[in-house]
Design a protein around this motif. Structure first.
Motif, PDB file in Angstrom:
ATOM      1  N   PHE A 108      58.870  37.440  49.575  1.00  0.00           N
ATOM      2  CA  PHE A 108      59.818  36.448  50.029  1.00  0.00           C
ATOM      3  C   PHE A 108      59.268  35.100  49.468  1.00  0.00           C
ATOM      4  N   LEU A 109      57.977  34.678  50.082  1.00  0.00           N
ATOM      5  CA  LEU A 109      57.284  33.317  49.685  1.00  0.00           C
ATOM      6  C   LEU A 109      57.037  33.239  48.251  1.00  0.00           C
ATOM      7  N   LEU A 110      56.428  34.375  47.550  1.00  0.00           N
ATOM      8  CA  LEU A 110      56.395  34.171  46.168  1.00  0.00           C
ATOM      9  C   LEU A 110      57.377  33.776  45.264  1.00  0.00           C
ATOM     10  N   ASN A 111      58.586  34.558  45.897  1.00  0.00           N
ATOM     11  CA  ASN A 111      60.202  34.347  45.091  1.00  0.00           C
ATOM     12  C   ASN A 111      60.227  32.670  45.107  1.00  0.00           C
ATOM     13  N   LYS A 112      59.929  32.370  46.344  1.00  0.00           N
ATOM     14  CA  LYS A 112      60.061  30.720  46.691  1.00  0.00           C
ATOM     15  C   LYS A 112      59.175  29.996  45.548  1.00  0.00           C
ATOM     16  N   LEU A 172      63.726  48.047  55.891  1.00  0.00           N
ATOM     17  CA  LEU A 172      62.229  47.206  55.489  1.00  0.00           C
ATOM     18  C   LEU A 172      62.101  47.843  53.976  1.00  0.00           C
ATOM     19  N   ILE A 173      62.022  49.229  53.690  1.00  0.00           N
ATOM     20  CA  ILE A 173      61.843  49.651  52.439  1.00  0.00           C
ATOM     21  C   ILE A 173      62.899  48.978  51.552  1.00  0.00           C
ATOM     22  N   PHE A 177      61.992  46.450  48.374  1.00  0.00           N
ATOM     23  CA  PHE A 177      62.310  46.767  46.978  1.00  0.00           C
ATOM     24  C   PHE A 177      63.253  45.558  46.338  1.00  0.00           C
ATOM     25  N   ILE A 178      64.217  44.949  47.010  1.00  0.00           N
ATOM     26  CA  ILE A 178      65.057  43.944  46.503  1.00  0.00           C
ATOM     27  C   ILE A 178      64.309  42.758  46.249  1.00  0.00           C
ATOM     28  N   PHE A 179      63.429  42.468  47.128  1.00  0.00           N
ATOM     29  CA  PHE A 179      62.565  41.278  46.997  1.00  0.00           C
ATOM     30  C   PHE A 179      61.580  41.412  45.708  1.00  0.00           C
ATOM     31  N   GLY A 184      60.587  39.980  40.088  1.00  0.00           N
ATOM     32  CA  GLY A 184      60.724  40.109  38.479  1.00  0.00           C
ATOM     33  C   GLY A 184      61.972  39.518  37.778  1.00  0.00           C
ATOM     34  N   ARG A 185      62.820  39.432  38.351  1.00  0.00           N
ATOM     35  CA  ARG A 185      64.412  38.892  37.637  1.00  0.00           C
ATOM     36  C   ARG A 185      63.890  37.368  37.419  1.00  0.00           C
TER      37      ARG A 185
END
Length: 199
Positions: A108-112, A172-173, A177-179, A184-185
């Protein structure tokens, strides 16, 4: 809240504290408490939607309000996943869910963090190019529906229903997977947009 003396920033602080406290309920480690934690966490998101309305209605916009809102999301969402991971690990007796909760928080934080910020660039022309980037097109109805279905803060999303029926561990799993896919996207789209801007 419009007709109370609470400021928009105070409402923001209330929802941040509410989400943090509701996350702690998951630490009790039963399916019922974890579901209650999910329900309360998502319910406090309603206050997150009202702080901006209060600021616009009273014409009282502050940079601290925007800052608090972002800080609230960057603290409460990772904390929530860590607490749920610990709670699930307690009732399943499987420590892997603590690791999954931590990994979700990290993703989550890396996505941000990887989203390019125009303020990183001192060159005005580069800043302008970056400002025109769009990582997500919110106007596409299918993407928006998927976003609403999976955004953890939205009430009655997929995590809510998995919690209601006692399948939070699968949730959670799924969110890990989604994050991971979202990371990657975002990285691919950001790189592609950088290449276009350079040409």
């Amino acid at each position: 809240f419009l007709f109370t003396k609470l400021t928009a920033n105070q409402v923001t602080i209330i929802w941040i504290m509410g989400q943090l406290l509701s996350s702690l309920i998951a630490l009790l480690g039963t399916k019922d408490y974890i579901f209650l934690s999910i329900f309360l966490f998502q319910s406090f998101f309603i206050l997150d939607c009202t702080d901006g309305i209060i600021a616009r209605y009273r014409k009282n916009f502050t940079l601290n309000g925007i800052y608090l809102d972002y800080v609230g999301h960057y603290i409460s969402n990772p904390f929530f996943f860590i607490c749920v991971g610990i709670g699930v690990a307690r009732y399943t007796q499987d420590i892997i869910y603590v690791l999954i909760g931590i990994l979700i928080s990290f993703m989550f934080l890396l996505n941000k963090a990887i989203t390019i910020n125009p303020l990183w660039f001192s060159n005005a022309s580069q800043r302008e190019k970056v400002s025109n980037f769009s990582i997500v097109n919110p106007h596409k109805s299918v993407k928006k529906a998927i976003f609403v279905l999976f955004r953890v803060e939205y009430l009655f999303n997929i995590f809510f229903w998995l919690g209601l029926f006692g399948f939070v561990h699968y949730g959670l799993i799924l969110y890990l997977f989604i994050f991971s896919l979202e990371l990657g996207r975002k990285m691919f789209n950001q790189f592609r947009q950088n290449m276009r801007a350079n040409s």
